[in-house]
Write a protein that holds these residues in place. Structure first.
Motif, PDB file in Angstrom:
ATOM      1  N   MET A   1       0.848  -1.197   0.000  1.00 33.21           N
ATOM      2  CA  MET A   1       0.000   0.000   0.000  1.00 33.21           C
ATOM      3  C   MET A   1       0.880   1.242   0.000  1.00 33.21           C
ATOM      4  N   VAL A   2       0.583   2.123  -0.915  1.00 36.22           N
ATOM      5  CA  VAL A   2       1.375   3.339  -1.025  1.00 36.22           C
ATOM      6  C   VAL A   2       0.733   4.435  -0.187  1.00 36.22           C
ATOM      7  N   GLN A   3       1.539   5.012   0.716  1.00 35.43           N
ATOM      8  CA  GLN A   3       1.037   6.090   1.554  1.00 35.43           C
ATOM      9  C   GLN A   3       1.396   7.430   0.928  1.00 35.43           C
ATOM     10  N   CYS A   4       0.457   8.324   0.991  1.00 31.11           N
ATOM     11  CA  CYS A   4       0.708   9.673   0.499  1.00 31.11           C
ATOM     12  C   CYS A   4       1.265  10.512   1.641  1.00 31.11           C
ATOM     13  N   VAL A   5       2.428  11.077   1.413  1.00 28.28           N
ATOM     14  CA  VAL A   5       3.062  11.900   2.436  1.00 28.28           C
ATOM     15  C   VAL A   5       2.940  13.361   2.035  1.00 28.28           C
ATOM     16  N   ARG A   6       2.397  14.130   2.925  1.00 24.81           N
ATOM     17  CA  ARG A   6       2.253  15.550   2.636  1.00 24.81           C
ATOM     18  C   ARG A   6       3.632  16.233   2.617  1.00 24.81           C
ATOM     19  N   PRO A   7       3.868  17.019   1.623  1.00 23.76           N
ATOM     20  CA  PRO A   7       5.142  17.744   1.606  1.00 23.76           C
ATOM     21  C   PRO A   7       5.191  18.746   2.750  1.00 23.76           C
ATOM     22  N   ARG A   8       6.381  18.791   3.365  1.00 25.70           N
ATOM     23  CA  ARG A   8       6.532  19.719   4.473  1.00 25.70           C
ATOM     24  C   ARG A   8       6.582  21.159   3.967  1.00 25.70           C
ATOM     25  N   LYS A   9       5.838  21.995   4.651  1.00 25.97           N
ATOM     26  CA  LYS A   9       5.810  23.392   4.258  1.00 25.97           C
ATOM     27  C   LYS A   9       7.132  24.064   4.621  1.00 25.97           C
ATOM     28  N   ARG A  10       7.618  24.851   3.678  1.00 27.28           N
ATOM     29  CA  ARG A  10       8.850  25.588   3.939  1.00 27.28           C
ATOM     30  C   ARG A  10       8.549  26.754   4.867  1.00 27.28           C
ATOM     31  N   VAL A  11       9.334  26.855   5.926  1.00 24.02           N
ATOM     32  CA  VAL A  11       9.144  27.922   6.895  1.00 24.02           C
ATOM     33  C   VAL A  11       9.770  29.198   6.344  1.00 24.02           C
ATOM     34  N   VAL A  12       8.936  30.208   6.164  1.00 26.84           N
ATOM     35  CA  VAL A  12       9.413  31.494   5.665  1.00 26.84           C
ATOM     36  C   VAL A  12       9.557  32.440   6.857  1.00 26.84           C
ATOM     37  N   GLN A  13      10.760  32.884   7.093  1.00 25.24           N
ATOM     38  CA  GLN A  13      11.022  33.755   8.233  1.00 25.24           C
ATOM     39  C   GLN A  13      10.746  35.200   7.848  1.00 25.24           C
ATOM     40  N   SER A  14      10.345  35.970   8.830  1.00 23.01           N
ATOM     41  CA  SER A  14      10.140  37.394   8.598  1.00 23.01           C
ATOM     42  C   SER A  14      11.486  38.112   8.651  1.00 23.01           C
ATOM     43  N   LEU A  15      11.513  39.307   8.088  1.00 23.94           N
ATOM     44  CA  LEU A  15      12.760  40.073   8.041  1.00 23.94           C
ATOM     45  C   LEU A  15      13.299  40.383   9.438  1.00 23.94           C
ATOM     46  N   PRO A  16      12.472  40.812  10.409  1.00 22.52           N
ATOM     47  CA  PRO A  16      13.015  41.065  11.749  1.00 22.52           C
ATOM     48  C   PRO A  16      13.638  39.812  12.375  1.00 22.52           C
ATOM     49  N   VAL A  17      13.022  38.650  12.161  1.00 16.64           N
ATOM     50  CA  VAL A  17      13.583  37.411  12.712  1.00 16.64           C
ATOM     51  C   VAL A  17      14.931  37.114  12.077  1.00 16.64           C
ATOM     52  N   ILE A  18      15.032  37.259  10.744  1.00 15.80           N
ATOM     53  CA  ILE A  18      16.295  36.994  10.044  1.00 15.80           C
ATOM     54  C   ILE A  18      17.387  37.932  10.546  1.00 15.80           C
ATOM     55  N   LEU A  19      17.050  39.216  10.681  1.00 14.36           N
ATOM     56  CA  LEU A  19      18.050  40.184  11.141  1.00 14.36           C
ATOM     57  C   LEU A  19      18.471  39.891  12.574  1.00 14.36           C
ATOM     58  N   GLY A  20      17.513  39.491  13.415  1.00 16.97           N
ATOM     59  CA  GLY A  20      17.840  39.152  14.798  1.00 16.97           C
ATOM     60  C   GLY A  20      18.768  37.952  14.878  1.00 16.97           C
ATOM     61  N   LEU A  21      18.461  36.904  14.112  1.00 23.44           N
ATOM     62  CA  LEU A  21      19.309  35.719  14.103  1.00 23.44           C
ATOM     63  C   LEU A  21      20.676  36.029  13.498  1.00 23.44           C
ATOM     64  N   LEU A  22      20.712  36.909  12.507  1.00 23.06           N
ATOM     65  CA  LEU A  22      21.974  37.285  11.881  1.00 23.06           C
ATOM     66  C   LEU A  22      22.881  38.003  12.880  1.00 23.06           C
ATOM     67  N   LEU A  23      22.317  38.965  13.606  1.00 22.25           N
ATOM     68  CA  LEU A  23      23.100  39.699  14.593  1.00 22.25           C
ATOM     69  C   LEU A  23      23.510  38.797  15.760  1.00 22.25           C
ATOM     70  N   GLY A  24      22.589  37.903  16.162  1.00 20.13           N
ATOM     71  CA  GLY A  24      22.908  36.989  17.261  1.00 20.13           C
ATOM     72  C   GLY A  24      24.044  36.047  16.915  1.00 20.13           C
ATOM     73  N   SER A  25      24.020  35.493  15.702  1.00 20.34           N
ATOM     74  CA  SER A  25      25.089  34.583  15.301  1.00 20.34           C
ATOM     75  C   SER A  25      26.405  35.325  15.137  1.00 20.34           C
ATOM     76  N   ALA A  26      26.357  36.582  14.652  1.00 25.45           N
ATOM     77  CA  ALA A  26      27.578  37.376  14.526  1.00 25.45           C
ATOM     78  C   ALA A  26      28.189  37.650  15.903  1.00 25.45           C
ATOM     79  N   ALA A  27      27.325  37.946  16.881  1.00 27.75           N
ATOM     80  CA  ALA A  27      27.815  38.177  18.239  1.00 27.75           C
ATOM     81  C   ALA A  27      28.442  36.910  18.821  1.00 27.75           C
ATOM     82  N   LEU A  28      27.823  35.753  18.544  1.00 26.23           N
ATOM     83  CA  LEU A  28      28.376  34.488  19.033  1.00 26.23           C
ATOM     84  C   LEU A  28      29.731  34.196  18.390  1.00 26.23           C
TER      85      LEU A  28
END
Length: 345
Positions: A1-28
């Motif tokens: 029996m073939v099961q249908c697997v739903r494709p995982r939705k790509r998580v799209v980050q908002s610009l403030p989140v991206i900038l926050g993670l960018l600055l946080g990783s730079a600080a680390l």
């Protein structure tokens, strides 16, 4: 029996989140670099090597090794047809950033921190060594660029020649006469109460900081990729113009930290040594696993790198180097950006 697997939705980050993670990783990355430079200085002291060898070999090999591994994985175990091109681009983009942006940051940081470049006998000895490094780099880069314009059956075997070139350079740096380093080192952060820490503690701190730098840099580059669409940059432009700056961030931050501490010799030596390993080891991996045919954009990158390093060689050799001279090296990268956009559009 073939099961249908739903494709995982790509998580799209908002610009403030991206900038926050960018600055946080730079600080680390910056904090990890603080631990790395502190540890690698003690490792150099334990191995009884001078400041130049500590910067050109120990620190440079440590910060450049993760990028070399990434290039090796990209060209040897590609997940897509573009991975090998990305690996070759990294092998060409790293030296370009180090020979332009990294030296420019050194010049600007010297101005901000009100530090002077070494002068007198100390300066002449340092600049003579750095000019030899630039000469090695120019010769290797000419060969690397030339074989990228040709096709012949024995090309993969030339990878061993590049590895041998770095081995000869490292042997020369480590076995040469070492200057006496009487500067007092800051206590090892892993054992701050010990006047002279154990060798194992210095090695553990250095390796642990290096692991954090590696992971943080990969995350930082990932956030840059996510930022690209918000800036209207296509992936090809992003990977060639911005990503190399991010991947060379550890060497640049190491230089900033050492200049802030007044250790200009270490800052200059670290960039010079990183340029040597970036010019040889990733190139060898590219030769082993790809046709190593350079497209026009990569030829332009290689030519501008040669031009910038040729100018640096002349300045170190003749003793013309100044803080302003170093800061102006950024002009070469801006010229590359202009030519890259002209080629793209």
């Amino acid at each position: 029996m073939v099961q249908c697997v739903r494709p995982r939705k790509r998580v799209v980050q908002s610009l403030p989140v991206i900038l926050g993670l960018l600055l946080g990783s730079a600080a680390l990355i910056y904090v990890a670099c603080e631990y790395f430079v502190n540890g690698v200085e003690w490792v150099g002291r334990k191995l009884a090597v001078g400041q130049k060898a500590t910067g050109t070999i120990l620190a440079a090999f440590g910060t450049a090794l993760p990028e070399s591994v990434v290039t090796f994985v990209a060209v040897t175990f590609p997940h897509s047809a573009m991975d090998k091109d990305v690996g070759v681009g990294a092998a060409m983009g790293g030296p370009l950033v180090l020979g332009t942006i990294a030296y420019a940051v050194v010049g600007v940081t010297l101005w901000i921190c009100k530090r002077e470049l070494p002068a007198g006998e100390e300066g002449r000895g340092l600049y003579a060594g750095l000019s030899r490094d630039q000469a090695w780099f120019v010769v290797i880069s000419i060969v690397k660029l030339a074989i990228g314009l040709m096709a012949f059956a024995l090309k993969p075997w030339l990878g061993f020649l590049f590895l041998a070139a770095y081995g000869a350079y490292a042997w020369k740096e480590m076995s040469g006469e070492q200057e006496i380093d009487d500067d007092a080192l800051e206590p090892l952060k892993l054992s701050p109460t010990a006047p002279t820490p154990r060798a194992w503690a210095a090695i553990v701190q250095t390796l642990a900081a290096l692991a954090v730098i590696f992971v943080s840099c990969r995350f930082f580059v990932g956030q840059l990729d996510a930022l690209g669409p918000f800036l209207g940059l296509k992936p090809q432009l992003l990977s060639l113009l911005i990503s190399p700056i991010a991947t060379e961030l550890p060497e640049t931050l190491n230089a900033i930290i050492w200049i802030r501490q007044g250790k200009v010799r270490l800052a200059l030596a670290n960039i010079s040594g990183a340029m040597m390993i970036q010019a040889t080891v990733p190139t060898a991996f590219g030769l082993f696993s790809t046709p190593w045919r350079l497209d026009p954009a990569l030829v332009v990158a290689g030519a501008i790198t040669l031009l910038s390093v040729g100018v640096l060689f002349l300045a170190f050799w003749r003793g013309w180097i100044t803080r302003t001279y170093l800061a102006l090296m950024s002009i070469f990268y801006l010229a590359f950006v202009g030519l890259r956009f002209a080629l793209h559009y």
